[in-house]
Design a protein around this motif. Structure first.
Motif, PDB file in Angstrom:
ATOM      1  N   PHE A 164       0.831  -1.206   0.000  1.00 43.80           N
ATOM      2  CA  PHE A 164       0.000   0.000   0.000  1.00 43.80           C
ATOM      3  C   PHE A 164       0.864   1.252   0.000  1.00 43.80           C
ATOM      4  N   GLY A 165       1.898   1.258   0.860  1.00 46.37           N
ATOM      5  CA  GLY A 165       2.770   2.427   0.946  1.00 46.37           C
ATOM      6  C   GLY A 165       3.572   2.649  -0.323  1.00 46.37           C
ATOM      7  N   LEU A 166       4.126   1.575  -0.882  1.00 48.09           N
ATOM      8  CA  LEU A 166       4.922   1.700  -2.102  1.00 48.09           C
ATOM      9  C   LEU A 166       4.079   2.120  -3.298  1.00 48.09           C
ATOM     10  N   GLY A 167       2.774   1.815  -3.215  1.00 45.47           N
ATOM     11  CA  GLY A 167       1.881   2.184  -4.310  1.00 45.47           C
ATOM     12  C   GLY A 167       1.813   3.682  -4.534  1.00 45.47           C
ATOM     13  N   PHE A 168       2.012   4.470  -3.479  1.00 48.51           N
ATOM     14  CA  PHE A 168       1.999   5.927  -3.619  1.00 48.51           C
ATOM     15  C   PHE A 168       3.177   6.426  -4.449  1.00 48.51           C
ATOM     16  N   PHE A 169       4.213   5.605  -4.555  1.00 52.57           N
ATOM     17  CA  PHE A 169       5.398   5.986  -5.328  1.00 52.57           C
ATOM     18  C   PHE A 169       5.472   5.235  -6.662  1.00 52.57           C
ATOM     19  N   GLY A 170       4.350   4.598  -6.999  1.00 56.56           N
ATOM     20  CA  GLY A 170       4.288   3.881  -8.270  1.00 56.56           C
ATOM     21  C   GLY A 170       5.066   2.581  -8.278  1.00 56.56           C
ATOM     22  N   ILE A 171       5.375   2.046  -7.106  1.00 56.11           N
ATOM     23  CA  ILE A 171       6.129   0.798  -6.996  1.00 56.11           C
ATOM     24  C   ILE A 171       5.180  -0.325  -6.585  1.00 56.11           C
TER      25      ILE A 171
END
Length: 247
Positions: A164-171
C-alpha cells in the motif's frame, strides 16, 4: 494465560483483562454463535444494499465502499482496545463491513460472472471443515501452531502495508497482485493462513467460555471470528479472480 490467537483482534490477555472470574452472567459458546449469526445477518443486509446499487449503475457505491472500509477499520481498532464497547459497536462494524463487501463483491461479479457465489461457498465450506476438524481435535491449537500462524499473519499484514505504501510511489510488490502461477501461489498461501486463523478463533472463544469471561465478551468473540471470515472471503475473491484471469 489464555491461548494465543493469530487474529490480532483476539489477544492473549483480552479475557484476562476483562475479569474472567466474574460472578455475573458469563460468556458461553452458544451465545457467541448466536451473536455471530446476528452479525452475519446485519452484514449480508448491508451488502445487499450496495450490491443492488452497483448493479443498477449507481456510481455512489464507490463512496460507500471506501467509507465502509475506513469506518470498519476505525471501529475495529476501538473494539480491539476497548472490548467493553463490543455490544454497541460490533453491530455497526458489521453494517460498515457489509457496505464495503457488497460494493467490492459487485465489482468482482461484474468482471467475473459467478465469482462471488463461488467465494462465499468456499469460505463457508472452509469454515465448516475447520470447525469439524477442531471439534473432533483433528487439528489442535498447540503452542508452536499458534506461534506459526501468528507470525505468518503478521508477515502478510506487513506485506500488504508495504504494498500500500509503495503504491503511492508507483512501486508494486512483485507477483502479489499478478495472475501468473507465482501470484496464484501467493494468494493460495494467504488463503491457507487466513483459514488457519479460524482455528485460533475457535480455541480463543472456547477458552473464554471455559474461564467464565463476562457476557459482553460474546460480542467480542463474534467480532474476532467475523474479522477472520471477512478476510478469508476477500482472499478467496482475489484467488478466484487470478485463476479466472488466466482462462
Amino acid at each position: 494465560m489464555f491461548g494465543r490467537s493469530g487474529n490480532p483482534t483476539l489477544k492473549d490477555d483480552t479475557f484476562q483483562g476483562s475479569g474472567h472470574y466474574s460472578t455475573g452472567e458469563r460468556m458461553t459458546i452458544e451465545g457467541t454463535v448466536n451473536k455471530t449469526f446476528i452479525m452475519l445477518a446485519i452484514l449480508l443486509g448491508a451488502a445487499v444494499v450496495t450490491w443492488s446499487m452497483h448493479m443498477k449503475g449507481d456510481a455512489n457505491t464507490l463512496g460507500f465502499m471506501i467509507g465502509g472500509a475506513i469506518a470498519g477499520i476505525v471501529l475495529a481498532l476501538i473494539i480491539s482496545f476497548v472490548p467493553k464497547t463490543a455490544p454497541f459497536l460490533v453491530p455497526i462494524y458489521a453494517a460498515c463491513e457489509g457496505l464495503f463487501l457488497g460494493a467490492l463483491s459487485a465489482r468482482y461479479e461484474t468482471k467475473f460472472d459467478g465469482i462471488t457465489l463461488q467465494a462465499a461457498l468456499l469460505t463457508m465450506c472452509v469454515f465448516l471443515a475447520l470447525l469439524v476438524a477442531y471439534k473432533f481435535r483433528l487439528i489442535q491449537a498447540t503452542r508452536n501452531f499458534r506461534l506459526g500462524v501468528f507470525a505468518a499473519t503478521a508477515g502478510i499484514a506487513l506485506m500488504y502495508l508495504a504494498s500500500f505504501g509503495l503504491g503511492f510511489f508507483g512501486i508494486t510488490v512483485p507477483f502479489l497482485h499478478e495472475s501468473n502461477w507465482i501470484g496464484i501461489g501467493i494468494s493460495l498461501v494467504i488463503v491457507v493462513v487466513a483459514a488457519l486463523n479460524l482455528v485460533m478463533d475457535f480455541d480463543f472463544i472456547e477458552q473464554g467460555a471455559e474461564h467464565g469471561a463476562p457476557k459482553y465478551m460474546e460480542w467480542y468473540g463474534a467480532f474476532g471470528l467475523m474479522v477472520t471470515l471477512v478476510w478469508l472471503y476477500i482472499e478467496m475473491l482475489r484467488l478466484l479472480s487470478k485463476i479466472a484471469s488466466r482462462d
